[in-house]
Design a protein around this motif. Structure first.
Motif, mmCIF file in Angstrom:
data_model
loop_
_atom_site.group_PDB
_atom_site.id
_atom_site.type_symbol
_atom_site.label_atom_id
_atom_site.label_comp_id
_atom_site.label_asym_id
_atom_site.label_seq_id
_atom_site.Cartn_x
_atom_site.Cartn_y
_atom_site.Cartn_z
ATOM 1 N N THR A 181 0.838 -1.194 0.000
ATOM 2 C CA THR A 181 0.000 0.000 0.000
ATOM 3 C C THR A 181 0.876 1.248 0.000
ATOM 4 O OG1 THR A 181 -0.134 -0.118 2.411
ATOM 5 C CG2 THR A 181 -1.928 -1.113 1.159
ATOM 6 N N ASP A 182 0.207 2.409 -0.102
ATOM 7 C CA ASP A 182 0.917 3.686 -0.077
ATOM 8 C C ASP A 182 0.343 4.553 1.048
ATOM 9 O OD1 ASP A 182 -1.429 5.088 -1.009
ATOM 10 O OD2 ASP A 182 -0.956 4.404 -3.035
ATOM 11 N N PRO A 183 0.974 5.676 1.364
ATOM 12 C CA PRO A 183 0.506 6.504 2.489
ATOM 13 C C PRO A 183 -0.932 6.985 2.338
ATOM 14 C CG PRO A 183 2.743 7.121 1.883
ATOM 15 C CD PRO A 183 2.273 6.160 0.839
ATOM 16 N N LEU A 184 -1.388 7.249 1.115
ATOM 17 C CA LEU A 184 -2.759 7.714 0.916
ATOM 18 C C LEU A 184 -3.757 6.622 1.278
ATOM 19 C CD1 LEU A 184 -4.167 10.288 -0.059
ATOM 20 C CD2 LEU A 184 -4.339 9.234 -2.314
ATOM 21 N N GLN A 185 -3.479 5.396 0.861
ATOM 22 C CA GLN A 185 -4.354 4.292 1.233
ATOM 23 C C GLN A 185 -4.322 4.051 2.744
ATOM 24 O OE1 GLN A 185 -2.418 1.531 -1.355
ATOM 25 N NE2 GLN A 185 -3.995 1.662 -2.941
ATOM 26 N N LEU A 186 -3.150 4.213 3.336
ATOM 27 C CA LEU A 186 -3.046 4.076 4.790
ATOM 28 C C LEU A 186 -3.941 5.090 5.485
ATOM 29 C CD1 LEU A 186 -1.732 2.986 7.384
ATOM 30 C CD2 LEU A 186 0.155 4.581 6.996
ATOM 31 N N GLU A 187 -3.954 6.325 4.991
ATOM 32 C CA GLU A 187 -4.808 7.354 5.594
ATOM 33 C C GLU A 187 -6.282 6.969 5.492
ATOM 34 O OE1 GLU A 187 -5.878 12.127 5.109
ATOM 35 O OE2 GLU A 187 -4.196 11.241 3.992
ATOM 36 N N ILE A 188 -6.677 6.389 4.362
ATOM 37 C CA ILE A 188 -8.069 5.971 4.189
ATOM 38 C C ILE A 188 -8.436 4.922 5.238
ATOM 39 C CG2 ILE A 188 -9.632 4.722 2.649
ATOM 40 C CD1 ILE A 188 -8.224 6.100 0.307
ATOM 41 N N PHE A 189 -7.581 3.927 5.432
ATOM 42 C CA PHE A 189 -7.866 2.888 6.427
ATOM 43 C C PHE A 189 -7.954 3.486 7.826
ATOM 44 C CE2 PHE A 189 -5.312 0.166 3.310
ATOM 45 C CZ PHE A 189 -6.454 -0.169 2.600
ATOM 46 N N TRP A 190 -7.052 4.405 8.106
ATOM 47 C CA TRP A 190 -6.997 4.987 9.449
ATOM 48 C C TRP A 190 -8.247 5.812 9.739
ATOM 49 C CZ3 TRP A 190 -3.275 2.022 10.575
ATOM 50 C CH2 TRP A 190 -2.634 2.096 11.800
ATOM 51 N N ARG A 191 -8.698 6.588 8.778
ATOM 52 C CA ARG A 191 -9.893 7.408 9.001
ATOM 53 C C ARG A 191 -11.151 6.539 9.058
ATOM 54 N NH1 ARG A 191 -9.085 12.790 8.676
ATOM 55 N NH2 ARG A 191 -7.158 13.532 7.703
ATOM 56 N N LEU A 192 -11.170 5.463 8.284
ATOM 57 C CA LEU A 192 -12.346 4.601 8.257
ATOM 58 C C LEU A 192 -12.468 3.776 9.536
ATOM 59 C CD1 LEU A 192 -14.724 3.522 6.533
ATOM 60 C CD2 LEU A 192 -13.150 1.791 5.646
ATOM 61 N N CYS A 193 -11.343 3.357 10.083
ATOM 62 C CA CYS A 193 -11.363 2.422 11.210
ATOM 63 C C CYS A 193 -10.950 3.055 12.528
ATOM 64 C CB CYS A 193 -10.440 1.235 10.918
ATOM 65 S SG CYS A 193 -10.883 0.335 9.420
ATOM 66 N N GLY A 194 -10.678 4.339 12.543
ATOM 67 C CA GLY A 194 -10.241 4.987 13.771
ATOM 68 C C GLY A 194 -11.131 6.150 14.155
ATOM 69 N N GLU A 195 -10.825 6.720 15.303
ATOM 70 C CA GLU A 195 -11.539 7.892 15.808
ATOM 71 C C GLU A 195 -10.519 8.900 16.311
ATOM 72 O OE1 GLU A 195 -14.674 8.435 15.555
ATOM 73 O OE2 GLU A 195 -15.312 6.433 14.908
ATOM 74 N N PRO A 196 -10.759 10.212 16.075
ATOM 75 C CA PRO A 196 -9.805 11.217 16.571
ATOM 76 C C PRO A 196 -9.759 11.219 18.092
ATOM 77 C CG PRO A 196 -11.809 12.249 15.728
ATOM 78 C CD PRO A 196 -11.905 10.804 15.371
ATOM 79 N N MET A 197 -8.577 11.356 18.619
ATOM 80 C CA MET A 197 -8.412 11.363 20.071
ATOM 81 C C MET A 197 -8.835 12.715 20.633
ATOM 82 S SD MET A 197 -4.726 9.390 20.294
ATOM 83 C CE MET A 197 -4.757 9.401 22.093
ATOM 84 N N ASP A 198 -9.248 12.714 21.878
ATOM 85 C CA ASP A 198 -9.700 13.940 22.536
ATOM 86 C C ASP A 198 -8.570 14.968 22.551
ATOM 87 O OD1 ASP A 198 -12.110 12.738 22.987
ATOM 88 O OD2 ASP A 198 -11.615 12.093 25.033
ATOM 89 N N GLY A 199 -8.926 16.190 22.134
ATOM 90 C CA GLY A 199 -7.959 17.272 22.147
ATOM 91 C C GLY A 199 -7.043 17.311 20.949
ATOM 92 N N ALA A 200 -7.079 16.286 20.090
ATOM 93 C CA ALA A 200 -6.206 16.244 18.917
ATOM 94 C C ALA A 200 -6.905 16.896 17.729
ATOM 95 C CB ALA A 200 -5.825 14.805 18.572
ATOM 96 N N ASP A 201 -6.119 17.307 16.794
ATOM 97 C CA ASP A 201 -6.654 17.914 15.582
ATOM 98 C C ASP A 201 -7.310 16.830 14.734
ATOM 99 O OD1 ASP A 201 -7.260 19.338 13.344
ATOM 100 O OD2 ASP A 201 -5.184 19.753 12.751
ATOM 101 N N PRO A 202 -8.633 16.897 14.492
ATOM 102 C CA PRO A 202 -9.286 15.839 13.700
ATOM 103 C C PRO A 202 -8.797 15.778 12.256
ATOM 104 C CG PRO A 202 -10.782 17.678 14.102
ATOM 105 C CD PRO A 202 -9.574 17.932 14.953
ATOM 106 N N ALA A 203 -8.182 16.872 11.781
ATOM 107 C CA ALA A 203 -7.667 16.861 10.416
ATOM 108 C C ALA A 203 -6.392 16.038 10.301
ATOM 109 C CB ALA A 203 -7.411 18.292 9.939
ATOM 110 N N ASP A 204 -5.720 15.775 11.433
ATOM 111 C CA ASP A 204 -4.483 14.994 11.428
ATOM 112 C C ASP A 204 -4.836 13.528 11.649
ATOM 113 O OD1 ASP A 204 -1.975 13.956 11.586
ATOM 114 O OD2 ASP A 204 -1.364 15.040 13.391
ATOM 115 N N TRP A 205 -4.869 12.760 10.594
ATOM 116 C CA TRP A 205 -5.310 11.367 10.688
ATOM 117 C C TRP A 205 -4.364 10.525 11.531
ATOM 118 C CZ3 TRP A 205 -2.129 7.485 8.870
ATOM 119 C CH2 TRP A 205 -1.086 7.884 8.019
ATOM 120 N N GLN A 206 -3.117 10.970 11.661
ATOM 121 C CA GLN A 206 -2.160 10.169 12.416
ATOM 122 C C GLN A 206 -2.443 10.183 13.918
ATOM 123 O OE1 GLN A 206 2.014 10.221 10.711
ATOM 124 N NE2 GLN A 206 1.257 12.109 9.807
ATOM 125 N N THR A 207 -3.316 11.102 14.364
ATOM 126 C CA THR A 207 -3.692 11.125 15.781
ATOM 127 C C THR A 207 -4.904 10.236 16.061
ATOM 128 O OG1 THR A 207 -5.153 13.048 15.475
ATOM 129 C CG2 THR A 207 -2.833 13.483 15.950
#
Length: 907
Positions: A181-207
């Motif tokens: 895979t590539d970083p863009l596909q990784l971001e898709i998986f992360w946004r689909l299967c994750g939730e933004p942490m409290d206090g973190a920037d929701p635009a930053d998928w790595q959080t």
């Protein structure tokens, strides 16, 4: 650069000892600096080009680049003349060399900075082209593969309700082969299967924190070999680290190998672990544990001696390939039918078949040598690595047939067909054909030309008369059928398949596959015609186009010849890596910093600033991937891995030079233990199948087949939904305009087309954006597509559901605000209601230009609250044309429809 040159010149001219060559070099740098100052006056494009094209002084260069500073002896001689100690000469030389190199580096850095400036301006100039292409695709509702990936990411990133709805719909996501895979596909998986942490920037998928049990990633980073098509093993490492950070128990290591025997895995662990550790920049190495024991003969990894060295102990690359091809073909010929392998499905030992052997090459260069060596021994080859489709004899025969049928006067093609192995006439027989033809009355002494429409009665040779008669019959049907059908009839009429079977002694899977592939190439020419197809094939053959060959169906009766990339996910009992004397390809000078998204490429031969670091990183990653490619090749074997051992040293930049396999320590396979005989053809038992038995077996297969219903919204339109789909949440965009969800929706291509068409007609003013009007129009479109409107959106396309989607979407705040900006508010002069529709007389037209039919010829120039400067622009006029659909003119009024209201504008 000016400061570096001044320091260099000041030093060499002020020392107690004078070294004339260094002084001359300093003066040369000074002249170069002055030329750069003169060329760089101003900031115009001409100045930048002048800077880029400035050349170093010839005295500072050699044929291969910058001249190395080597003046130690000169300086020692200079200080000796001044009565100074010799050591002083070494000191002066060291300082002069430092200053000389500093001046050279300053020149290179300056040119690099200019190249970076020019490259950025070029990219900025090209950007509107890319923007225009994207705008065109959007206006035409077109998407390419990259658009699909970016659109999916943007949808999850920018629309939280959509992300939440999809996250609830897909509770569990499993991604296989995650290392590709590539970083863009990784971001898709992360946004689909994750939730933004409290206090973190929701635009930053790595959080985002992955929901427990939502995401399963399966991959082997040691097999990450698809970087050339965008895959990035760094994305795998990043995901692995993030999952490990959420809990060490979330990372499971699977080390048991269910493919290769213990001896192969022991060899792989020993040879690859030192090169694939994390301190080598690799994602890490996990030693493999065997599931299968060694075979009875006990030999799993062996060396194949290849003698190719000449009297001088050296050999060219072509000679290495030829010698290796002969040795490998001899090995294969002896193994087939003699070497015992384990048939894991049948649970028994059996003799080796051709399909049990794979020859894996790092690249496809010159693989025809290996194909030829095998075929000369009667061994069929199934190749997906070769690109010599148009160089195959059967394809050349078919090209000749296509050309002859397209143009009966094509003497060259007809001669090639008749003289080639498909017909087999001799040159004397061809001359006899021409000699016996009637002469033209006006030119009795002229020899007739060879063409397909020759007089058959004058031809004595039976085969020639038969072939030409068939070709003439086929040519009469040119305008009555398609190229595909005509070529297929020619293949049957001329017995091409039967001839190929006879020519290849019953092992014709490969040429027959090429015949089928050639036929498939003719399908798109149903409109363009036979002549266009024949010309395209002739051009491909003449231009030596590289194209993959057809894929035989009888894989078990053919030795597989593939590139290592094509072997990914496959396995064979016996694997032989070949063609590894081929040199690796150097990293291209045009590189991209993937992390920063910056392009680096030469500009008029000058490398931009920062290129060296990015290029070095790219080269290092290529080397690491090549090591992983070798790992993939070595782990395709189940029972026997044969490594050719040439009697010449491997090139430092060759594939075989990348890793030391300790070939001298490996046991050599004793070929004399196997009989020296070519494998026989395919032997089939008598066919005992009957029509009744076939029907009985077919019924049993149908009855035993498990019924699995796959739910795919883009494919299941019109088929209804299963009970489990009723629980799937509907994708809701929020409560807009009082519209409520109405249950599951049957998606599909046709539904999307109708929705897109409704949007278009609303925005152009052709229909009102009211649900009743939209539903009526949707019903018309559904019928036009040959479908039946349905009341329930879960079973087919519902006109009411489609209409609600359009109304709700147009009412979204973002869409409504955009439409308000594009459609100006007009001063209302009068308002009335006609048949339930509001009719407003509004605005004043300052200038109305009509054509001969009474229709507006120019854009309307509104007098309203619109900014006068903006109203005078072409952009504003274009918006008026696009969003206000003029429906007619009467009594000085322009009547148009917009936003559900009929407007009459006084002129």
């Amino acid at each position: 650069m000016h400061d570096a040159v001044d320091a260099y010149r000041a030093f060499v001219t002020s020392t107690s000892a004078r070294e004339e060559e260094s002084i001359a070099a300093a003066e040369a740098f000074a002249g170069m600096s002055e030329r750069l100052v003169a060329a760089g006056q101003g900031q115009s494009s001409q100045s930048l080009v002048a800077l880029l094209t400035a050349e170093p002084d010839a005295s500072l260069l050699t044929g291969s680049g910058w001249r190395k500073y080597q003046k130690k002896g000169k300086w020692e001689a200079a200080v000796k003349l001044k009565g100074l100690p010799k050591a002083r000469g070494g000191e002066l030389n060291g300082e002069a060399e430092r200053l000389h190199n500093a001046a050279r580096d300053a020149w290179i850095d300056l040119k690099g900075a200019v190249a970076a400036r020019v490259l950025s301006e070029v990219l900025a100039a090209v950007a509107p082209v890319a923007d225009g292409f994207r705008a065109y695709k959007r206006a035409a509702a077109l998407l390419d593969f990259d658009d699909l990936i970016f659109a999916a990411r943007d949808l999850l990133r920018d629309h939280e309700p959509v992300r939440q709805a999809l996250a609830s719909r897909y509770a569990h996501v499993l991604v296989d082969e995650f290392q590709d895979t590539d970083p863009l596909q990784l971001e898709i998986f992360w946004r689909l299967c994750g939730e933004p942490m409290d206090g973190a920037d929701p635009a930053d998928w790595q959080t985002y924190r992955i929901r427990p049990g939502a995401l399963f990633l399966v991959g082997d980073p040691k097999q990450a070999i698809y970087r050339f098509r965008g895959a990035d093993v760094a994305a795998y490492v990043r995901a692995r680290n993030a999952i490990r950070a959420q809990g060490a128990q979330n990372l499971l290591s699977i080390s048991t190998n269910f493919r290769s025997c213990a001896g192969i895995l022991s060899f792989v662990n020993k040879r690859f672990e030192p090169h694939m550790s994390e301190d080598k920049g690799q994602p890490g190495f996990t030693a493999l544990d065997p599931f299968h024991p060694d075979p009875a003969h006990g030999l799993c990894v062996t060396a194949l001696p290849v003698a190719c060295a000449g009297e001088d102990g050296k050999a060219s690359a072509d000679r290495k390939r030829d010698c290796e091809a002969e040795a490998v073909a001899e090995l294969v010929a002896r193994l087939i039918g003699s070497h015992e392998i384990a048939d894991r499905r049948a649970g028994m030992q059996r003799p080796c078949r051709p399909g049990d052997i794979a020859l894996l090459a790092p690249t496809g260069k010159d693989l025809w040598r290996y194909e030829q060596a095998l075929e000369q021994r009667g061994i069929a080859v199934a190749t997906q690595a070769g690109k010599g489709f148009y160089q195959r004899q059967e394809v050349q025969d078919l090209v000749a047939i296509a050309r002859v049928l397209a143009d009966g006067r094509d003497t060259l093609a007809l001669g090639a067909l008749l003289r080639g192995p498909l017909v087999g006439l001799t040159e004397e027989e061809l001359l006899d054909l021409v000699w016996t033809q009637p002469r033209a009355p006006e030119r009795p002494g002229a020899l007739p030309h060879l063409h397909v429409n020759m007089d058959l009665d004058a031809i004595a040779h039976p085969l020639a008369r038969d072939v030409l008669g068939k070709l003439q019959g086929l040519r009469r049907r040119i305008n009555a059928t398609t190229p595909h059908q005509l070529i297929a009839e020619a293949i049957d009429t001329l017995n091409v398949r039967a001839i190929l079977l006879q020519r290849h002694r019953g092992q014709a899977e490969r040429p027959l596959a090429n015949v089928d592939l050639f036929l498939s190439l003719a399908r798109p020419y149903g409109v363009r015609g036979l002549r266009a197809f024949a010309q395209a094939m002739a051009d491909a053959w003449a231009g030596k186009a590289r194209s993959a060959e057809g894929r035989p169906d009888a894989q078990e009766e053919s030795v597989s010849l593939l590139t290592v990339h094509a072997s990914k996910g496959l396995e064979w009992p016996i694997v032989v890596p070949i063609n590894c004397m081929t040199a690796t390809i150097a990293a291209d000078t045009t590189v991209i910093d993937r992390d920063a998204g910056i392009l680096f490429m030469p500009v008029v031969g000058n490398l931009p600033s920062g290129h060296a670091d990015v290029h070095s990183a790219e080269k290092a990653e290529q080397d690491r991937e090549r090591m992983r490619l070798w790992y993939v090749a070595a782990t395709r074997a189940r029972e026997l891995l044969v490594l050719p051992r040439l009697d010449v040293a491997a090139g430092s930049n060759s594939w075989s030079g990348l890793i030391d396999f300790g070939l001298d320590e490996l046991e050599v396979l004793d070929l004399d233990a196997y009989p020296d005989q070519a494998p026989s053809g395919i032997h089939e038992d008598d066919n005992q199948q009957t029509r009744e038995r076939f029907a009985e077996e077919a019924t049993a297969i149908v009855d035993a087949t498990a019924k699995i219903a796959w739910s795919a919204p883009s494919r299941d339109e019109g088929r209804g939904v299963d009970d489990h789909s009723q629980a799937e949440p509907e994708l809701v965009f929020g409560e807009v305009a009082g519209a409520a969800p109405s249950g599951p929706v049957q998606g599909g291509r046709e539904r999307g087309l109708i929705i897109h068409k409704l949007f278009e007609e609303v925005l152009t003013g052709e229909i009102l954006d009211e649900e009743a009007h939209l539903a009526d129009r949707a019903r018309e479109l559904i019928v036009q597509l040959g479908l039946e409107p349905a009341g329930a959106a879960a079973t087919s396309i519902s006109e009411q559901e489609v209409a609600r989607v359009v109304v709700r979407t147009l009412a979204l705040p973002e869409i409504a605000a955009m439409r308000d900006r594009l459609v100006p508010e007009l001063p209302v002069l009068a308002s009335e209601e006609v048949d339930g529709i509001e009719v407003v007389t509004a605005g004043i037209v300052d200038a109305l230009h009509l054509d001969e039919s009474g229709q507006p010829r120019a854009a309307i120039d509104w007098k309203s609250d619109v900014d006068p400067d903006f109203a005078a622009t072409e952009q504003y006029r274009g918006q008026v044309k696009r969003y206000l659909h003029v429906t007619g003119i009467s009594e000085g009024m322009i009547v148009f429809v917009t936003r559900g209201t009929v407007i009459r504008v006084s002129a």
